[in-house]
Design a protein around this motif. Structure first.
Motif, PDB file in Angstrom:
ATOM      1  N   ASP A 195     -20.998  29.094 -46.499  1.00  0.00           N
ATOM      2  CA  ASP A 195     -21.388  28.077 -47.465  1.00  0.00           C
ATOM      3  C   ASP A 195     -21.480  28.692 -48.852  1.00  0.00           C
ATOM      4  N   GLY A 196     -21.466  27.827 -49.862  1.00  0.00           N
ATOM      5  CA  GLY A 196     -21.600  28.325 -51.221  1.00  0.00           C
ATOM      6  C   GLY A 196     -21.062  27.307 -52.200  1.00  0.00           C
ATOM      7  N   PRO A 197     -21.285  27.548 -53.502  1.00  0.00           N
ATOM      8  CA  PRO A 197     -20.863  26.580 -54.517  1.00  0.00           C
ATOM      9  C   PRO A 197     -19.347  26.570 -54.717  1.00  0.00           C
ATOM     10  N   ALA A 198     -18.877  25.533 -55.427  1.00  0.00           N
ATOM     11  CA  ALA A 198     -17.452  25.395 -55.727  1.00  0.00           C
ATOM     12  C   ALA A 198     -16.947  26.620 -56.485  1.00  0.00           C
ATOM     13  N   GLY A 211     -14.504  20.900 -46.956  1.00  0.00           N
ATOM     14  CA  GLY A 211     -14.445  20.179 -48.232  1.00  0.00           C
ATOM     15  C   GLY A 211     -13.278  19.199 -48.231  1.00  0.00           C
ATOM     16  N   ALA A 212     -12.199  19.560 -47.516  1.00  0.00           N
ATOM     17  CA  ALA A 212     -11.006  18.709 -47.462  1.00  0.00           C
ATOM     18  C   ALA A 212     -11.348  17.339 -46.871  1.00  0.00           C
ATOM     19  N   LEU A 213     -12.321  17.305 -45.966  1.00  0.00           N
ATOM     20  CA  LEU A 213     -12.700  16.034 -45.342  1.00  0.00           C
ATOM     21  C   LEU A 213     -13.375  15.124 -46.361  1.00  0.00           C
ATOM     22  N   TYR A 214     -14.305  15.712 -47.152  1.00  0.00           N
ATOM     23  CA  TYR A 214     -14.990  14.919 -48.178  1.00  0.00           C
ATOM     24  C   TYR A 214     -13.997  14.481 -49.253  1.00  0.00           C
ATOM     25  N   ARG A 215     -13.054  15.357 -49.539  1.00  0.00           N
ATOM     26  CA  ARG A 215     -12.030  15.014 -50.524  1.00  0.00           C
ATOM     27  C   ARG A 215     -11.183  13.833 -50.034  1.00  0.00           C
ATOM     28  N   ALA A 216     -10.842  13.837 -48.739  1.00  0.00           N
ATOM     29  CA  ALA A 216     -10.027  12.743 -48.193  1.00  0.00           C
ATOM     30  C   ALA A 216     -10.792  11.423 -48.276  1.00  0.00           C
ATOM     31  N   MET A 241     -14.147  15.321 -58.149  1.00  0.00           N
ATOM     32  CA  MET A 241     -15.366  14.611 -58.547  1.00  0.00           C
ATOM     33  C   MET A 241     -15.705  13.536 -57.529  1.00  0.00           C
ATOM     34  N   ALA A 242     -14.669  12.842 -57.050  1.00  0.00           N
ATOM     35  CA  ALA A 242     -14.905  11.787 -56.051  1.00  0.00           C
ATOM     36  C   ALA A 242     -15.506  12.394 -54.789  1.00  0.00           C
ATOM     37  N   ALA A 243     -15.023  13.575 -54.402  1.00  0.00           N
ATOM     38  CA  ALA A 243     -15.531  14.247 -53.191  1.00  0.00           C
ATOM     39  C   ALA A 243     -17.010  14.568 -53.368  1.00  0.00           C
ATOM     40  N   SER A 244     -17.356  15.077 -54.560  1.00  0.00           N
ATOM     41  CA  SER A 244     -18.742  15.425 -54.824  1.00  0.00           C
ATOM     42  C   SER A 244     -19.616  14.162 -54.743  1.00  0.00           C
ATOM     43  N   ASP A 245     -19.126  13.054 -55.305  1.00  0.00           N
ATOM     44  CA  ASP A 245     -19.889  11.794 -55.258  1.00  0.00           C
ATOM     45  C   ASP A 245     -20.069  11.309 -53.819  1.00  0.00           C
ATOM     46  N   VAL A 246     -18.953  11.228 -53.086  1.00  0.00           N
ATOM     47  CA  VAL A 246     -19.063  10.624 -51.739  1.00  0.00           C
ATOM     48  C   VAL A 246     -19.850  11.524 -50.785  1.00  0.00           C
ATOM     49  N   SER A 247     -19.897  12.833 -51.096  1.00  0.00           N
ATOM     50  CA  SER A 247     -20.601  13.740 -50.185  1.00  0.00           C
ATOM     51  C   SER A 247     -22.116  13.529 -50.243  1.00  0.00           C
ATOM     52  N   ARG A 300     -20.814  19.758 -60.782  1.00  0.00           N
ATOM     53  CA  ARG A 300     -20.699  19.696 -59.317  1.00  0.00           C
ATOM     54  C   ARG A 300     -21.796  20.525 -58.654  1.00  0.00           C
ATOM     55  N   ASP A 301     -22.129  21.685 -59.226  1.00  0.00           N
ATOM     56  CA  ASP A 301     -23.230  22.505 -58.684  1.00  0.00           C
ATOM     57  C   ASP A 301     -24.510  21.681 -58.649  1.00  0.00           C
ATOM     58  N   TYR A 302     -24.754  20.999 -59.778  1.00  0.00           N
ATOM     59  CA  TYR A 302     -25.988  20.228 -59.879  1.00  0.00           C
ATOM     60  C   TYR A 302     -26.000  19.133 -58.817  1.00  0.00           C
ATOM     61  N   ASN A 303     -24.879  18.378 -58.746  1.00  0.00           N
ATOM     62  CA  ASN A 303     -24.780  17.293 -57.748  1.00  0.00           C
ATOM     63  C   ASN A 303     -24.987  17.827 -56.344  1.00  0.00           C
ATOM     64  N   ASP A 304     -24.272  18.909 -56.028  1.00  0.00           N
ATOM     65  CA  ASP A 304     -24.263  19.424 -54.651  1.00  0.00           C
ATOM     66  C   ASP A 304     -25.627  19.979 -54.247  1.00  0.00           C
ATOM     67  N   SER A 305     -26.368  20.563 -55.214  1.00  0.00           N
ATOM     68  CA  SER A 305     -27.632  21.176 -54.800  1.00  0.00           C
ATOM     69  C   SER A 305     -28.846  20.281 -55.027  1.00  0.00           C
ATOM     70  N   HIS A 306     -28.645  19.130 -55.698  1.00  0.00           N
ATOM     71  CA  HIS A 306     -29.789  18.239 -55.919  1.00  0.00           C
ATOM     72  C   HIS A 306     -29.731  16.955 -55.119  1.00  0.00           C
ATOM     73  N   ARG A 307     -28.678  16.782 -54.322  1.00  0.00           N
ATOM     74  CA  ARG A 307     -28.639  15.524 -53.562  1.00  0.00           C
ATOM     75  C   ARG A 307     -29.719  15.564 -52.482  1.00  0.00           C
ATOM     76  N   GLU A 308     -30.116  14.346 -52.063  1.00  0.00           N
ATOM     77  CA  GLU A 308     -31.220  14.270 -51.100  1.00  0.00           C
ATOM     78  C   GLU A 308     -30.809  14.769 -49.730  1.00  0.00           C
ATOM     79  N   ILE A 309     -29.562  14.498 -49.363  1.00  0.00           N
ATOM     80  CA  ILE A 309     -29.139  14.822 -48.007  1.00  0.00           C
ATOM     81  C   ILE A 309     -28.289  16.095 -47.995  1.00  0.00           C
ATOM     82  N   ALA A 310     -28.645  17.006 -47.075  1.00  0.00           N
ATOM     83  CA  ALA A 310     -27.896  18.252 -46.882  1.00  0.00           C
ATOM     84  C   ALA A 310     -27.523  18.945 -48.195  1.00  0.00           C
ATOM     85  N   PRO A 311     -28.497  19.215 -49.072  1.00  0.00           N
ATOM     86  CA  PRO A 311     -28.148  19.872 -50.335  1.00  0.00           C
ATOM     87  C   PRO A 311     -27.652  21.297 -50.104  1.00  0.00           C
ATOM     88  N   LEU A 312     -26.851  21.768 -51.050  1.00  0.00           N
ATOM     89  CA  LEU A 312     -26.350  23.134 -50.957  1.00  0.00           C
ATOM     90  C   LEU A 312     -27.503  24.118 -51.116  1.00  0.00           C
TER      91      LEU A 312
END
Ligand code: DC
Length: 228
Positions: A11-14, A37-42, A98-104, A181-193
């Motif tokens: 695991d780790g940041p973009a 990540g490819a799954l979230y991107r799809a 960006m879409a992947a980061s949002d939907v994740s 993206r770092d901010y989004n990924d590590s501050h989301r409520e669910i499964a944050p980085l």
């Protein structure tokens, strides 16, 4: 030596080098490399194609009803299929990132992709990279690595990569995107980085790819000495 399947979570940041390092380490170990990540991107590309606002969580969740996302492995290379179509190239564009980061950040999306990731890991020795692999998807993985690097170093590497692909972008824009993206990924409520408690931290800021790969291989060998 036994027949237990070996799972390595990275695991780790973009832009920390997870994909290049994991791919090479998997090759050297004879493991399958799985880029989650490819799954979230799809899922992100699917939402973009449907003109859905990817920050609208409900609208994103509604796109999951009639979509299929799958990973196939050909000659050790992963391809991601969206409704059966190979979208491995399309998922790499900046809007798809960006879409992947949002939907994740959408719980339904994470639940939708969970079993697929677990099933792959159950049947194959693999190095799986993502954001929540060691913490959520494979909490029992024998080896957990948290691969990171400074945002500036990651932006520098991403610029080089984009230049080599013939789609150069300004350093400032790339750095801003990485920070966002770092901010989004590590501050989301669910499964944050965040690093799993039992993960090994590898900072690649001052490592070459070869050094980072060697560090992963050594860690895997140390932690699984009686299994491989
Ligand atoms: O690793 P990547 O840049 O291809 O990931 C794209 C996005 O997907 C990233 O912004 C975070 C998200 N992601 C995630 O939330 N969990 C994962 N296991 C993998 C990726």
């Amino acid at each position: 030596m036994n027949n237990k399947v070996i799972n390595v979570a990275v695991d780790g940041p973009a832009g920390a080098g997870k994909s290049s390092v994991s791919r090479l380490a998997a090759k050297a170990l004879g493991f399958v490399y799985v880029d989650t990540g490819a799954l979230y991107r799809a899922v992100g590309v699917n939402a973009l194609r449907k003109n859905v606002d990817t920050r609208d969580k409900q609208a994103v969740a509604a796109t999951l009803g009639d979509v299929s996302v799958d990973l196939v492995f050909e000659d050790g290379e992963q391809k991601v299929l969206l409704n059966g179509e190979d979208v491995s190239k399309e998922i790499r564009t900046p809007p798809a990132s960006m879409a992947a980061s949002d939907v994740s950040a959408v719980p339904e999306v994470r639940a939708f992709l969970f079993d697929l990731q677990r099933d792959i890991a159950k049947r194959t020795n693999c190095i799986m990279d993502g954001r929540d692999i060691g913490t959520v998807v494979l909490p029992d993985a024998q080896v957990k690595i948290f691969l990171t690097a400074s945002p500036e170093e990651r932006a520098k590497r991403r610029c080089l990569e984009l230049e080599q692909k013939g789609t150069p972008q300004k350093y400032e824009d790339v750095l801003a995107e990485i920070n966002e993206r770092d901010y989004n990924d590590s501050h989301r409520e669910i499964a944050p980085l965040k690093p799993a408690e039992d993960s090994v931290l590898v900072d690649t800021s001052f490592l070459t790819i070869e050094e980072a790969v060697a560090s992963i291989i050594n860690t895997v060998k140390e932690k699984t000495a009686d299994e491989i």
